[in-house]
Design an enzyme around this catalytic site. Sequence first.
Site, PDB file in Angstrom:
ATOM      1  N   ALA A  65      43.649  35.405  44.895  1.00  0.00           N
ATOM      2  CA  ALA A  65      43.932  34.340  44.041  1.00  0.00           C
ATOM      3  C   ALA A  65      45.261  33.972  44.304  1.00  0.00           C
ATOM      4  O   ALA A  65      45.928  34.958  45.004  1.00  0.00           O
ATOM      5  CB  ALA A  65      43.896  34.866  42.628  1.00  0.00           C
ATOM      6  N   GLY A 109      41.158  38.561  45.378  1.00  0.00           N
ATOM      7  CA  GLY A 109      39.999  37.842  45.124  1.00  0.00           C
ATOM      8  C   GLY A 109      39.171  37.534  46.223  1.00  0.00           C
ATOM      9  O   GLY A 109      38.041  37.164  45.890  1.00  0.00           O
ATOM     10  N   GLU A 112      36.761  40.203  46.540  1.00  0.00           N
ATOM     11  CA  GLU A 112      36.011  39.996  45.355  1.00  0.00           C
ATOM     12  C   GLU A 112      35.026  39.029  45.564  1.00  0.00           C
ATOM     13  O   GLU A 112      33.590  38.823  45.241  1.00  0.00           O
ATOM     14  CB  GLU A 112      36.604  39.806  43.973  1.00  0.00           C
ATOM     15  CG  GLU A 112      37.370  40.973  43.450  1.00  0.00           C
ATOM     16  CD  GLU A 112      38.326  40.925  42.422  1.00  0.00           C
ATOM     17  OE1 GLU A 112      39.233  39.668  42.559  1.00  0.00           O
ATOM     18  OE2 GLU A 112      38.228  41.607  41.383  1.00  0.00           O
ATOM     19  N   GLU A 132      45.710  44.559  43.920  1.00  0.00           N
ATOM     20  CA  GLU A 132      46.311  43.847  42.927  1.00  0.00           C
ATOM     21  C   GLU A 132      47.381  44.840  41.956  1.00  0.00           C
ATOM     22  O   GLU A 132      48.144  44.294  41.285  1.00  0.00           O
ATOM     23  CB  GLU A 132      45.121  43.475  41.876  1.00  0.00           C
ATOM     24  CG  GLU A 132      44.309  42.419  42.180  1.00  0.00           C
ATOM     25  CD  GLU A 132      43.171  42.847  42.961  1.00  0.00           C
ATOM     26  OE1 GLU A 132      43.180  43.801  43.377  1.00  0.00           O
ATOM     27  OE2 GLU A 132      42.225  42.064  42.907  1.00  0.00           O
TER      28      GLU A 132
END
Length: 258
Positions: A65, A109, A112, A132
């Site tokens: 992200a 992300g 993911e 993260e």
Amino acid sequence: MSYEFILTRTEGRVGIAQFNRPKAYNALSPELMQELMHSLETFDADDDIGCIIVTGSEKVFSAGADIKYMARAAAPADMLNSPLIGQWDRLAKISKPVIAAVSGFALGGGCELAMTCDMIVASESARFGQPEIKLGVAPGMGGSQRLTRAIGKSKSMEMCLTGRMMSAEEAERSNLIVRVVPQADLIADVLKTAATIAAMPPMATIANKEMVNSAFEMTLDQGLIVERRIFQILTASEDKKEGMAAFIEKREGQWKGR
Ligand code: DAK
């Protein structure tokens, strides 16, 4: 389809969506996610497409992200109301098979997103991780759940708690990915698998994907009920009659998707 952050193309019955935000290491901004989901949903709705590939560049699949975007979200409500949130759940709802072809970094992300696809094929340069924790947060889009289910508790715990990256070779050994291939062969290899899938009877393809995902999300009893019901529905399809006739007559099946 023409977008700013996603390049799309087709190869026969395969749709390919490629991240195109190189300066930010394909960071997943709301705009990029919006374009990605639109491109995938367009492929999903297209009867001429039977399988979808999501890929990045040789250097990076996606570094996760967009940290610069997230840094501006000061309160929980900022993230809750963020356009970032709604985009993510749309990927798991794509009905056709989606393959992640990963080279380079697939972090946070990015990892993911690859894990939300139906399978991952990687080149030797791939690096997977959930870093993260180093940003003072934790996986936000399924990393702690999907990684743990894929590779087990100890390894997932170590990766989430240390933020270390896993090599492609270790990812294959840990069952996170289907296989590792040389960098130069990645897209050709994934295209071959995707083309094989795209040539299968369309209803049976969607059904098989749904069944395997059920095994991931349900108890055994519930999953077996889902499997039995879907099998019964397929039994009544025209493609089932055609598939069995084609076998007996020693010819290729001609699928109608009905
Ligand atoms: N966001 C924004 N920019 C990024 C970025 C990222 N994730 N990763 C890299 N960049 C940018 C860098 O800022 C740099 O830009 P400039 O400074 O040149 O303008 C450029 O890409 C190149 O990065 P580096 O200079 O750092 O390149 P290196 O080769 O030295 O290092 C690296 C590559 C990938 C190891 C490093 O960039 C890195 O560690 N990046 C961050 C990886 C990371 O921490 N990822 C996790 C982000 S958190 C949710 C959904 C999703 C999420 C959360 C919630 N909801 C729906 C609730 C996901 C969270 C995350 O993914």
